[in-house]
Scaffold this active site. Structure first.
Site, PDB file in Angstrom:
ATOM      1  N   ASP A  21      12.855   7.785   8.190  1.00 33.67           N
ATOM      2  CA  ASP A  21      11.896   7.706   7.082  1.00 33.67           C
ATOM      3  C   ASP A  21      12.449   6.916   5.909  1.00 33.67           C
ATOM      4  O   ASP A  21      11.699   6.316   5.148  1.00 33.67           O
ATOM      5  CB  ASP A  21      11.539   9.115   6.596  1.00 33.67           C
ATOM      6  CG  ASP A  21      10.327   9.677   7.306  1.00 33.67           C
ATOM      7  OD1 ASP A  21       9.700   8.958   8.092  1.00 33.67           O
ATOM      8  OD2 ASP A  21      10.007  10.861   7.075  1.00 33.67           O
TER       9      ASP A  21
ATOM     10  N   HIS B 208       4.378  16.894   4.762  1.00 31.07           N
ATOM     11  CA  HIS B 208       3.650  15.662   4.429  1.00 31.07           C
ATOM     12  C   HIS B 208       2.232  15.959   3.968  1.00 31.07           C
ATOM     13  O   HIS B 208       1.742  15.387   2.997  1.00 31.07           O
ATOM     14  CB  HIS B 208       3.619  14.719   5.632  1.00 31.07           C
ATOM     15  CG  HIS B 208       4.669  13.672   5.611  1.00 31.07           C
ATOM     16  ND1 HIS B 208       4.715  12.675   4.671  1.00 31.07           N
ATOM     17  CD2 HIS B 208       5.730  13.453   6.419  1.00 31.07           C
ATOM     18  CE1 HIS B 208       5.753  11.888   4.893  1.00 31.07           C
ATOM     19  NE2 HIS B 208       6.390  12.340   5.944  1.00 31.07           N
TER      20      HIS B 208
ATOM     21  N   GLU C  84       4.173  10.355  17.207  1.00 27.17           N
ATOM     22  CA  GLU C  84       4.601   9.352  16.230  1.00 27.17           C
ATOM     23  C   GLU C  84       6.133   9.359  16.126  1.00 27.17           C
ATOM     24  O   GLU C  84       6.790   8.335  16.259  1.00 27.17           O
ATOM     25  CB  GLU C  84       3.986   9.678  14.867  1.00 27.17           C
ATOM     26  CG  GLU C  84       4.444   8.757  13.749  1.00 27.17           C
ATOM     27  CD  GLU C  84       4.023   9.251  12.378  1.00 27.17           C
ATOM     28  OE1 GLU C  84       4.032   8.442  11.433  1.00 27.17           O
ATOM     29  OE2 GLU C  84       3.698  10.449  12.224  1.00 27.17           O
TER      30      GLU C  84
ATOM     31  N   ASN D  48      -4.349   9.067   4.444  1.00 25.38           N
ATOM     32  CA  ASN D  48      -5.045  10.229   4.995  1.00 25.38           C
ATOM     33  C   ASN D  48      -6.133   9.773   5.968  1.00 25.38           C
ATOM     34  O   ASN D  48      -6.263   8.582   6.275  1.00 25.38           O
ATOM     35  CB  ASN D  48      -5.624  11.084   3.864  1.00 25.38           C
ATOM     36  CG  ASN D  48      -6.626  10.316   3.011  1.00 25.38           C
ATOM     37  OD1 ASN D  48      -7.225   9.327   3.443  1.00 25.38           O
ATOM     38  ND2 ASN D  48      -6.805  10.763   1.769  1.00 25.38           N
TER      39      ASN D  48
ATOM     40  N   GLN E 145     -11.571   2.930  -1.481  1.00 22.75           N
ATOM     41  CA  GLN E 145     -11.906   1.773  -2.324  1.00 22.75           C
ATOM     42  C   GLN E 145     -10.793   0.722  -2.319  1.00 22.75           C
ATOM     43  O   GLN E 145     -11.059  -0.479  -2.466  1.00 22.75           O
ATOM     44  CB  GLN E 145     -12.254   2.217  -3.750  1.00 22.75           C
ATOM     45  CG  GLN E 145     -11.144   2.863  -4.553  1.00 22.75           C
ATOM     46  CD  GLN E 145     -11.093   4.371  -4.397  1.00 22.75           C
ATOM     47  OE1 GLN E 145     -11.490   4.906  -3.380  1.00 22.75           O
ATOM     48  NE2 GLN E 145     -10.590   5.049  -5.423  1.00 22.75           N
TER      49      GLN E 145
ATOM     50  N   GLU F  54     -16.234 -24.860  37.603  1.00 20.15           N
ATOM     51  CA  GLU F  54     -16.840 -23.944  36.641  1.00 20.15           C
ATOM     52  C   GLU F  54     -18.138 -24.486  36.054  1.00 20.15           C
ATOM     53  O   GLU F  54     -18.779 -23.836  35.239  1.00 20.15           O
ATOM     54  CB  GLU F  54     -15.845 -23.642  35.502  1.00 20.15           C
ATOM     55  CG  GLU F  54     -14.689 -22.750  35.950  1.00 20.15           C
ATOM     56  CD  GLU F  54     -13.828 -22.242  34.797  1.00 20.15           C
ATOM     57  OE1 GLU F  54     -13.081 -21.291  35.029  1.00 20.15           O
ATOM     58  OE2 GLU F  54     -13.933 -22.795  33.677  1.00 20.15           O
TER      59      GLU F  54
ATOM     60  N   SER G  17       0.783  12.454   9.454  1.00 17.02           N
ATOM     61  CA  SER G  17       2.082  12.396  10.123  1.00 17.02           C
ATOM     62  C   SER G  17       2.240  13.490  11.175  1.00 17.02           C
ATOM     63  O   SER G  17       1.631  14.558  11.073  1.00 17.02           O
ATOM     64  CB  SER G  17       3.196  12.512   9.085  1.00 17.02           C
ATOM     65  OG  SER G  17       4.430  12.144   9.645  1.00 17.02           O
TER      66      SER G  17
ATOM     67  N   GLN H 282       8.234  17.227   8.464  1.00 12.04           N
ATOM     68  CA  GLN H 282       6.958  16.560   8.707  1.00 12.04           C
ATOM     69  C   GLN H 282       5.785  17.414   8.262  1.00 12.04           C
ATOM     70  O   GLN H 282       4.770  16.917   7.798  1.00 12.04           O
ATOM     71  CB  GLN H 282       6.817  16.210  10.188  1.00 12.04           C
ATOM     72  CG  GLN H 282       7.712  15.074  10.628  1.00 12.04           C
ATOM     73  CD  GLN H 282       7.535  13.828   9.769  1.00 12.04           C
ATOM     74  OE1 GLN H 282       6.493  13.189   9.790  1.00 12.04           O
ATOM     75  NE2 GLN H 282       8.548  13.492   8.986  1.00 12.04           N
TER      76      GLN H 282
ATOM     77  N   TYR I  74      -0.828  -0.707   1.679  1.00 10.56           N
ATOM     78  CA  TYR I  74      -1.368   0.507   1.080  1.00 10.56           C
ATOM     79  C   TYR I  74      -0.255   1.541   0.993  1.00 10.56           C
ATOM     80  O   TYR I  74       0.351   1.897   2.009  1.00 10.56           O
ATOM     81  CB  TYR I  74      -2.541   1.078   1.879  1.00 10.56           C
ATOM     82  CG  TYR I  74      -3.118   2.283   1.168  1.00 10.56           C
ATOM     83  CD1 TYR I  74      -3.961   2.109   0.079  1.00 10.56           C
ATOM     84  CD2 TYR I  74      -2.767   3.578   1.546  1.00 10.56           C
ATOM     85  CE1 TYR I  74      -4.450   3.203  -0.626  1.00 10.56           C
ATOM     86  CE2 TYR I  74      -3.254   4.670   0.841  1.00 10.56           C
ATOM     87  CZ  TYR I  74      -4.093   4.480  -0.241  1.00 10.56           C
ATOM     88  OH  TYR I  74      -4.574   5.543  -0.952  1.00 10.56           O
TER      89      TYR I  74
END
Length: 427
Positions: free
Chosen positions: A356, A258, A322, A209, A186, A410, A233, A255, A124
């Site tokens: 990055d 973002h 992070e 997100n 989706q 057992e 982030s 950052q 993604y």
């Protein structure tokens, strides 16, 4: 930015809270999309693309013509930069390959472990306000090194129904097998269930997100694995008077830009540095093209003063950032003792931006405190460890009785019989 001085430990949890909604707040909306995509396939995907991205698509799959056009639109300078980053990322991830592990645990009993690729993976790639083509390098390169057979990429289209040229160029360069113009919930649902045009995958990778993050977590309930819960982030910098205030401020803002739900934190053992960084943040923020986004993130961010290194380290490990930047005279103390961080950047000349883009490490990292139990994406993320064993006649004679005794204890008689029949065959 909010300034806090010597906060008490009992207040740390509230102080370090992320500005994110809980899963419960948005899970119902995510589940609704999932159910519709599961039952209606492409029809539901297209409906939500029209609603969320304000575009009606004739074709979800990116064509060869679109890829060729993208190649022409990307400048030679950017292509060269991408190639440099690709080379470094490839080197670092190729170095993570491990050999087969073989052990004879006892005479006649041979056990070994081999790694095999996950056959079908989904990537993604956020589009929206920032087309993160760099994330393709971070995901497709190790996927190819692992020899995944199918690499499906989903990224949201713009209002003209197109994906940013740099995303298409990089995806083609890195060997992505199918590119789909679909984003958000989706996209995750489509890769979870499969549709008429979007293949089902076994594991989904990539940031997004809060809705994408919850969608990925929901995908695990339907038998699809994910890399980690990677949401908005975040960055934490620890610094003292040896730090360059302008550098620190630039890292915080890198950052913050973002997204509005990003968070940046400075923990400092110098009150003077806090004042200098606050001033630099204001000055640098004023001229940023993404000022509005960064300003919103800065509202969620903090400058925290503590008296000593131990207090600072304890707070950092409690937060589990992070990205973690160390700009301290005694940097070794932090490097050797940090327990919870996705990726660590050391010294005044190591900006988080390097990780990055082009230093070689992976930028797909655990957020929201998940660095306490998750690793960032690496070569093994695209592989499975499989174990094998082969036992000789002598081997089953050696361990057979132990197996029988344990199985009987057992209450699993069929387990015992599987060994007893073999042992009796030697009589």
């Amino acid at each position: 930015m909010n300034k806090i001085y010597n906060p008490e430990r009992k207040d740390w949890s509230k102080l370090l809270q992320r500005p994110t909604q809980t899963v419960e707040d948005i899970e119902a909306k995510v589940l609704k999309v999932f159910n519709e995509v599961k039952s209606e396939g492409d029809k539901a995907v297209n409906r939500y693309t029209q609603r969320f991205d304000q575009v009606e698509l004739k074709e979800v799959l990116v064509s060869e013509e679109e890829i060729e056009e993208a190649k022409r639109l990307v400048s030679d300078e950017l292509k060269n930069a991408i190639q440099i980053a690709m080379s470094n990322i490839e080197k670092f991830h190729a170095a993570q390959k491990t050999d087969k592990v073989t052990v004879e645990t006892i005479d006649g009993v041979s056990c070994w472990q081999e790694k095999r690729p996950i056959q079908k993976v989904g990537l993604y790639i956020p589009g929206g306000t920032a087309p993160l083509f760099s994330t393709i390098l971070m995901l497709a390169i190790p996927a190819n090194l692992a020899r995944c057979k199918e690499i499906v990429l989903c990224s949201p289209p713009n209002k003209e129904g197109k994906i940013h040229p740099a995303i298409l160029y990089t995806a083609d360069l890195c060997g992505v097998t199918k590119i789909c113009k679909v984003g958000g919930i989706q996209a995750i649902a489509a890769m979870t269930f499969g549709t008429e045009t979007i293949p089902q995958v076994y594991k989904i990778f990539g940031p997004g997100n809060q809705f994408v993050t919850v969608a990925k977590q929901l995908a695990t309930k339907f038998g699809v694995a994910i890399d980690m819960p990677a949401g908005p982030s975040e960055l934490l910098v620890v610094a003292d008077d040896s730090a360059n205030a302008a550098f620190v401020a630039s890292d915080l803002l890198s950052q913050a830009e973002h997204g509005k739900d990003s968070q940046v934190i400075l923990i400092a053992t110098s009150k003077d540095l806090i004042e200098k960084v606050a001033l630099e943040v204001d000055q640098q923020l004023a001229v940023l093209p993404r000022k509005e986004i960064a300003e919103a993130a800065i509202e969620n961010s903090k400058l925290i003063y503590v008296d000593n290194d131990q207090e600072a380290l304890d707070m950092i490990n409690e937060y589990g950032p992070e990205h973690f930047i160390v700009c301290m005279k005694n940097e070794d103390y932090y490097v050797e003792n940090i327990s919870n961080a996705g990726s660590v950047f050391i010294g005044n000349y190591t900006p988080e931006s390097a990780g990055d883009y082009a230093s070689g490490t992976n930028h797909t990292l655990p957020t929201n405190g998940y660095a306490k139990q998750y690793s960032g994406v690496n070569l093994d993320s695209f592989m499975k460890s499989m174990t094998f064993q082969k036992i000789s006649q002598n081997g089953i004679k050696t361990i057979g009785n132990a197996i029988e005794l344990m199985a009987e204890a057992e209450g699993l008689q069929a387990h015992k019989n599987a060994v007893t029949l073999r042992l009796d065959s030697f009589k």
